[in-house]
Design an enzyme around this catalytic site. Structure first.
Site, PDB file in Angstrom:
ATOM      1  N   ASP A 287      43.324  49.545  39.823  1.00  0.00           N
ATOM      2  CA  ASP A 287      43.316  48.100  39.991  1.00  0.00           C
ATOM      3  C   ASP A 287      44.665  47.718  40.618  1.00  0.00           C
ATOM      4  O   ASP A 287      45.576  48.532  40.731  1.00  0.00           O
ATOM      5  CB  ASP A 287      43.048  47.357  38.681  1.00  0.00           C
ATOM      6  CG  ASP A 287      42.489  45.951  38.954  1.00  0.00           C
ATOM      7  OD1 ASP A 287      42.595  45.476  40.108  1.00  0.00           O
ATOM      8  OD2 ASP A 287      41.954  45.316  38.032  1.00  0.00           O
TER       9      ASP A 287
HETATM   10  C1  NOJ Z   1      42.526  42.552  40.406  1.00  0.00           C
HETATM   11  C2  NOJ Z   1      41.204  42.503  39.730  1.00  0.00           C
HETATM   12  O1  NOJ Z   1      41.329  42.926  38.386  1.00  0.00           O
HETATM   13  C3  NOJ Z   1      40.142  43.341  40.400  1.00  0.00           C
HETATM   14  O2  NOJ Z   1      38.913  43.118  39.774  1.00  0.00           O
HETATM   15  C4  NOJ Z   1      40.082  43.020  41.862  1.00  0.00           C
HETATM   16  O3  NOJ Z   1      39.061  43.743  42.488  1.00  0.00           O
HETATM   17  C5  NOJ Z   1      41.437  43.326  42.466  1.00  0.00           C
HETATM   18  N1  NOJ Z   1      42.443  42.482  41.851  1.00  0.00           N
HETATM   19  C6  NOJ Z   1      41.460  43.125  43.982  1.00  0.00           C
HETATM   20  O4  NOJ Z   1      41.389  41.793  44.283  1.00  0.00           O
END
Ligand code: NOJ
Length: 755
Positions: A287
């Site tokens: 993430d």
């Molecule tokens: C953080 C989020 O937790 C995740 O779900 C997302 O895909 C990413 N950022 C990218 O935007």
């Protein structure tokens, strides 16, 4: 050990639309490309950057953007996120393909969570449809539009089970139940990836967040997760197993630590279970910055050890930590990371790029004509309207206040959200244009044989409808109450649209109060004093605590954030042009103190004591145990009766059980309607205690007035067992109860034994 000897872990992660011969070819191509790559180029494939600069403008000379350009040219970037639109994607792809030594195309990721530009309902809302065909179709439309904008990888589906409405990200998921969640995971993966991943209208899906993120303590985003093996295996994993089985090509790990080990650096989750037991052969992306965040977690002491830990644990791609690109080559040279670990990660990434067909044509998603034609098409809007109607849940309808009469009525429409074209787009709508949803006010004007008067009553937010923080919520300004009260006074019916604005739920939007935000509760009560014929339409991204409304307001419609066509969907339901059939995918608590509250709870040693004077049983002294609205609840403009549950034990051996359950359902009202028939079981005595009810089947049926249908279910070795605390799948002999009904709290029952 988790997840071993499961009934379904023998997953051959088959590549959709890829024959064994084609997969062999892909493997050969991957190997031969890998053999040409330098260590730095391999690490480059594992590096993902955010695209924040103007890609089609002049190249910046220095700073972070310049560095990213330089890295692209060197072949040190494998993927970019948040680059969208044919022009931009073409520009960035051109650098990778035409200016780097090996010309390896980028995989372009984006959060296509519920639509790209034409927004469908938020995922929690779609889950309320329980309609897998519709959900699959919604993901297909999202993929269609995103792929036309140059994107070939979505960071969806988000399939974190959660029992905590305080957590803002419940809007992105499928609610509290693992069985429903697994079916939805499968439908979404199929929708995004289609039958043929190499087609230019399908995109790679990403099962996220692996794992446990929905169990963040106290519902606070990014928080610690501490759960046992039983919850992990039986509640958290099922949607992820289902996504793997459906051939999902990527996974994202999660921000949280799980039982003391951050998911990003968690070898057991990523290498042992996902890539080992489940045989997942796609790749795992971290993430955003989560590799680096392991330092804050107190798990790794610096960037280098964070990179080492993450890669060895099985995280294949670094989203925006910059730590792989900075450290992995030296870590290999120092012998801290074996080159075969890098090779394995790169192989996985290249495999997906080949499957997408990017090596055949890196610009296959970059067609200007297609972009113009597909995005925002009439057909897409029709599809999201259909999904929006199916997502609405009728929570309450006393005195048959709904549907509204179509003529001769004076209707007051009250609430800032009734006239809001932005909020219905919901959270996670990066590519949507602001203020493009159909508002309830606009849609209700089409029913022009009634007189409709609108009064705002009060703002939800002071000025902002974007990423609003709680401090911007209107908690003071009631200056427009009077106008609303006056309008209500002289009307036959009042429709009040209240709730959360679009960005009050979603990532980093945890809340400790779940009532109607700001002054809306007071507005509702003031209007109620002058006119009790109120239809309350809720707009929200999570269950709210609307206990007062449930007690006083005769009709309540759960309309979530329904996307681009929101207003039309709501108006059609209010006027009875569409008979609602949605069912809640998540329990609605009476108050925040009841959270976590969920239907599939364990019984405890002291479950029920009807005598109010007896204190020592499992309960609250100031509130009931039951939720305000249970999982599976949802009404219709007609009514259904359930009779004659018949259990047929085709095979009652616990080794290969086959139990058939049938039930008769009759439409006992006077209009046609759809019903989601739900089947639950209870394994009464087990070596690890089982919940009081577990969903194990559901079916949507349509019935004309007076019509009866028999619905048949089958229970077998995939549904009658559970994971014990060692991760073993067990089906135990003994007594089972079986429940069938239109809600988890309204069922008729029968039973059977397994030998
Ligand atoms: C953080 C989020 O937790 C995740 O779900 C997302 O895909 C990413 N950022 C990218 O935007």
């Amino acid at each position: 050990m988790f997840g071993c000897n499961t009934p379904d872990n023998n997953v051959k992660s088959s590549i959709l639309g890829t024959s064994p011969l084609m997969s062999q070819n892909i493997e050969k191509k991957v190997d031969s490309l890998l053999s040409l790559m330098t260590l730095e180029e391999k690490v480059g494939q594992m590096n993902q950057y955010n695209g924040f600069w103007d890609l089609t403008g002049p190249t910046p000379k220095d700073g972070a953007a310049a560095k990213k350009y330089e890295h692209l040219r060197k072949g040190w970037v494998g993927s970019m996120l948040n680059v969208r639109g044919v022009k931009n994607v073409r520009a960035v792809q051109k650098i990778a393909v035409e200016e780097s030594r090996l010309g390896i195309p980028l995989i372009i990721g984006f959060d296509v969570i519920h639509g790209y530009k034409t927004m469908s309902p938020i995922p929690l809302a779609e889950s309320a449809s329980w309609d897998m065909e519709a959900i699959q179709k919604s993901s297909e439309i999202a993929a269609l539009e995103a792929s036309a904008a140059g994107i070939n990888w979505t960071f969806a589906p988000m399939i974190d089970i959660s029992r905590d409405a305080r957590w803002g990200r419940v809007m992105e998921g499928a609610g509290e139940d693992p069985f429903l969640g697994a079916k939805i995971a499968e439908a979404r993966v199929k929708g995004f990836q289609g039958e043929d991943l190499s087609a230019s209208h399908t995109i790679a899906a990403c099962a996220k967040h692996f794992a446990g993120y929905g169990f963040s303590e106290a519902g606070k985003d990014y928080n610690t997760v501490d759960i046992g093996t039983s919850t992990l295996n039986n509640i958290v994993f099922p949607p992820f197993r289902a996504a793997t089985k459906s051939g999902v090509r990527t996974f994202m790990n999660s921000f949280n630590e799980l039982n003391g080990i951050p998911a990003t650096g968690n070898k057991m989750l990523q290498r042992d279970i996902l890539k080992g037991d489940w045989q997942f052969n796609g790749f795992i992306v971290s993430d955003w910055g989560s590799i680096k965040e392991m330092i804050n977690h107190g798990y790794t002491k610096d960037g280098s050890s964070a990179a080492e830990t993450a890669v060895n644990a099985g995280s294949d791609m670094d989203m925006e930590s910059y730590l792989y690109i900075k450290n992995l080559s030296s870590l290999v040279k120092e012998g801290k990371v074996e080159e075969q670990v890098i090779d394995d990660a790169v192989r996985r990434i290249l495999r997906v790029k080949y499957e997408l067909g990017l090596f055949d044509d890196p610009y296959k998603y970059c067609n200007y004509d297609r972009e113009k034609e597909v995005i925002g098409s009439k057909a897409n809007h029709e599809a999201v309207l259909d999904m929006a109607k199916k997502s609405i849940v009728l929570l309450k309808n006393n005195r048959k206040l709904l549907p509204l009469k179509k003529e001769g009525q004076k209707i007051a429409l009250i609430g800032a959200l009734a006239n809001d074209k932005n909020s219905p787009l919901g959270s996670w709508r990066i590519a949507a244009d602001d203020n493009t949803a159909v508002s309830v006010f606009e849609a209700m004007q089409q029913y022009d044989k009634n007189s409709l008067v609108y009064a705002k009553g009060a703002d939800v937010s002071l000025g902002e409808t974007g990423f609003v923080t709680e401090t911007k919520i209107n908690t003071t300004d009631k200056s427009e109450f009077k106008e609303a009260i006056d309008v209500a006074k002289s009307s036959d019916v009042v429709v009040m649209v209240l709730g959360e604005i679009g960005f009050q739920s979603g990532e980093a939007r945890s809340r400790t109060e779940l009532g109607l935000p700001g002054v809306q509760q007071e507005l509702l009560e003031e209007v109620y004093k002058v006119n009790q014929n109120i239809v309350l339409v809720l707009n929200n991204g999570r269950p709210l605590t609307i206990t007062w409304a449930d007690k006083h307001i005769p009709a309540i419609v759960e309309a979530w954030h329904l996307g681009s066509q929101s207003g039309h969907a709501i108006a059609q339901v209010l006027y009875g042009d569409y008979n609602p059939s949605g069912k809640l995918p998540m329990s609605f608590p009476r108050n925040v103190g009841q959270i976590p509250i969920y239907y599939n709870y364990k019984n405890t040693g002291r479950p029920v004591e009807p005598n109010p004077d007896i204190v020592f049983w499992s309960h609250y002294s100031d509130q009931k145990n039951t939720p305000l609205y249970a999982f599976g609840h949802g009404l219709s403009y007609t009514s259904f009766t359930y009779e004659n549950v018949i259990v047929n034990k085709v095979n009652s051996s616990s080794y290969s059980p086959e139990i058939k359950v049938s039930v008769e359902i009759t439409n006992s009202g006077d209009v046609a309607g759809k019903e989601v028939v739900q089947l639950y079981i209870r394994d009464l005595f087990a070596s690890v205690t089982r919940p009081v009810k577990e969903l194990k089947g559901f079916e949507i049926i349509s019935l004309k007035p007076g019509e009866t249908k028999t619905v048949n279910f089958e229970l077998n070795s995939e549904t009658l067992g559970f994971y014990d605390n060692n991760g073993e799948w067990l089906i135990e002999s003994g007594e089972f109860e079986v429940f069938v009904g239109g809600s988890s709290d309204n069922t008729i029952k029968s039973n059977f034994d397994l030998e």
